[in-house]
Design a protein around this motif. Sequence first.
Motif, PDB file in Angstrom:
ATOM      1  N   SER A 184      -1.856  -2.901  -3.502  1.00  0.00           N
ATOM      2  CA  SER A 184      -2.484  -1.581  -3.584  1.00  0.00           C
ATOM      3  C   SER A 184      -3.991  -1.694  -3.662  1.00  0.00           C
ATOM      4  O   SER A 184      -4.532  -2.713  -4.105  1.00  0.00           O
ATOM      5  N   HIS A 185      -4.681  -0.637  -3.236  1.00  0.00           N
ATOM      6  CA  HIS A 185      -6.127  -0.552  -3.409  1.00  0.00           C
ATOM      7  C   HIS A 185      -6.476   0.580  -4.366  1.00  0.00           C
ATOM      8  O   HIS A 185      -7.642   0.919  -4.536  1.00  0.00           O
TER       9      HIS A 185
ATOM     10  N   ARG B 191       0.480  10.742  -6.485  1.00  0.00           N
ATOM     11  CA  ARG B 191       0.287   9.373  -6.982  1.00  0.00           C
ATOM     12  C   ARG B 191       0.774   9.258  -8.421  1.00  0.00           C
ATOM     13  O   ARG B 191       1.307   8.226  -8.821  1.00  0.00           O
TER      14      ARG B 191
ATOM     15  N   SER C 139       1.127   4.055  -1.765  1.00  0.00           N
ATOM     16  CA  SER C 139       0.679   5.424  -2.049  1.00  0.00           C
ATOM     17  C   SER C 139      -0.364   5.920  -1.057  1.00  0.00           C
ATOM     18  O   SER C 139      -0.976   6.967  -1.261  1.00  0.00           O
ATOM     19  N   THR C 140      -0.578   5.173   0.033  1.00  0.00           N
ATOM     20  CA  THR C 140      -1.495   5.633   1.077  1.00  0.00           C
ATOM     21  C   THR C 140      -1.030   6.985   1.607  1.00  0.00           C
ATOM     22  O   THR C 140       0.140   7.172   1.936  1.00  0.00           O
TER      23      THR C 140
ATOM     24  N   GLU D 240       0.847  -1.209   0.000  1.00  0.00           N
ATOM     25  CA  GLU D 240       0.000   0.000   0.000  1.00  0.00           C
ATOM     26  C   GLU D 240       0.882   1.259   0.000  1.00  0.00           C
ATOM     27  O   GLU D 240       0.759   2.126   0.874  1.00  0.00           O
TER      28      GLU D 240
ATOM     29  N   LEU E  21       3.681  -5.315  -5.829  1.00  0.00           N
ATOM     30  CA  LEU E  21       2.913  -4.164  -5.359  1.00  0.00           C
ATOM     31  C   LEU E  21       1.557  -4.580  -4.814  1.00  0.00           C
ATOM     32  O   LEU E  21       0.756  -5.195  -5.519  1.00  0.00           O
TER      33      LEU E  21
ATOM     34  N   GLU F 190      -3.282   3.005 -10.272  1.00  0.00           N
ATOM     35  CA  GLU F 190      -1.865   2.667 -10.273  1.00  0.00           C
ATOM     36  C   GLU F 190      -1.644   1.186 -10.598  1.00  0.00           C
ATOM     37  O   GLU F 190      -0.623   0.836 -11.216  1.00  0.00           O
TER      38      GLU F 190
END
Length: 300
Positions: free
Chosen positions: A186-187, A165, A157-158, A155, A184, A191
């Motif tokens: 991610s949510h 981003r 880019s939280t 995660e 990676l 991205e």
Amino acid sequence: MAYIDLENLTKDYGQDRGVFDISLSIEQGETFGLVGINGAGKTTTIRQMMGFIKPSSGQAFINGNDCQKNSARIKQFVSYVPGEINFPADKTGETFLKRQIEKAGRGSWERCKEICERLQLDYTAGLKTMSKGMKQKTALAAAFCLGSDVLILDEPSTGLDPLMRDVFIDLIKEEKKLGHTVFLSSHIFEEIEQTCDRVAMIKDGRIIDQLTMNDLLHSKDKTYKLEFKTQESFQQFQALDYTFTDVKEEDLQLKININDQDINRLMDDLQHYDVLFFKEIKRNFEDYFTNVFKEEVNHV
């Protein structure tokens, strides 16, 4: 053996909590995404890859190194961004970043300063006074400045705003061009869609699906939305041998699913009907995710 190889990786916490029989193969230079809702098992999987958690069974390898037995060796060529950022007692971001470069024995302060500038990070700020976003940027700068062969990002880019981003996505693409391997979690759909070669979907600790992003975004199976000018054209068109969905009688609208090899036939048929508009419905990863996890999404 693949560059990153997870073989039936299991961490069983009891009561069906943990991850179970995770098997994934990631090639060198590939950017691979692990996606699921919160609590699905993404972080548990990554912590086993980093050697922080011992599996109940199964194994994980990075470049032929057992992630448990050779975790110290792995850290010599892997950069890691954890899901929860906790810094040591260094006074400033600069002190922390220089220490990371020194400990790793690779990377450069010049490269680090360049990344900080792109992320609009004031690295002279005190670590204790940094916002969540600043801490995230500091962790990213530490990871990307080392020139590591592998980046494992949980995660990452939280806490970043949309502009940052975009910078993060650019940094991932630069790593891809260098032939580095990226794992990676991610949510952020955008991205994942813009950076990942392949994606695995994890639910309740188990891999339930895998896809190649290029196949999803450039599939030969297309969906088009049509609206007709008259009720007569709308009804007569539905008598043809096509696959229709989302038929809206009151709006004279419908969607048609069709393979590229049949598109010329469709164009020829449409000449005989009063069509108001004809538009392709582009596939994207968010739609795919929503469909796979539709039960969870409907309960949000």
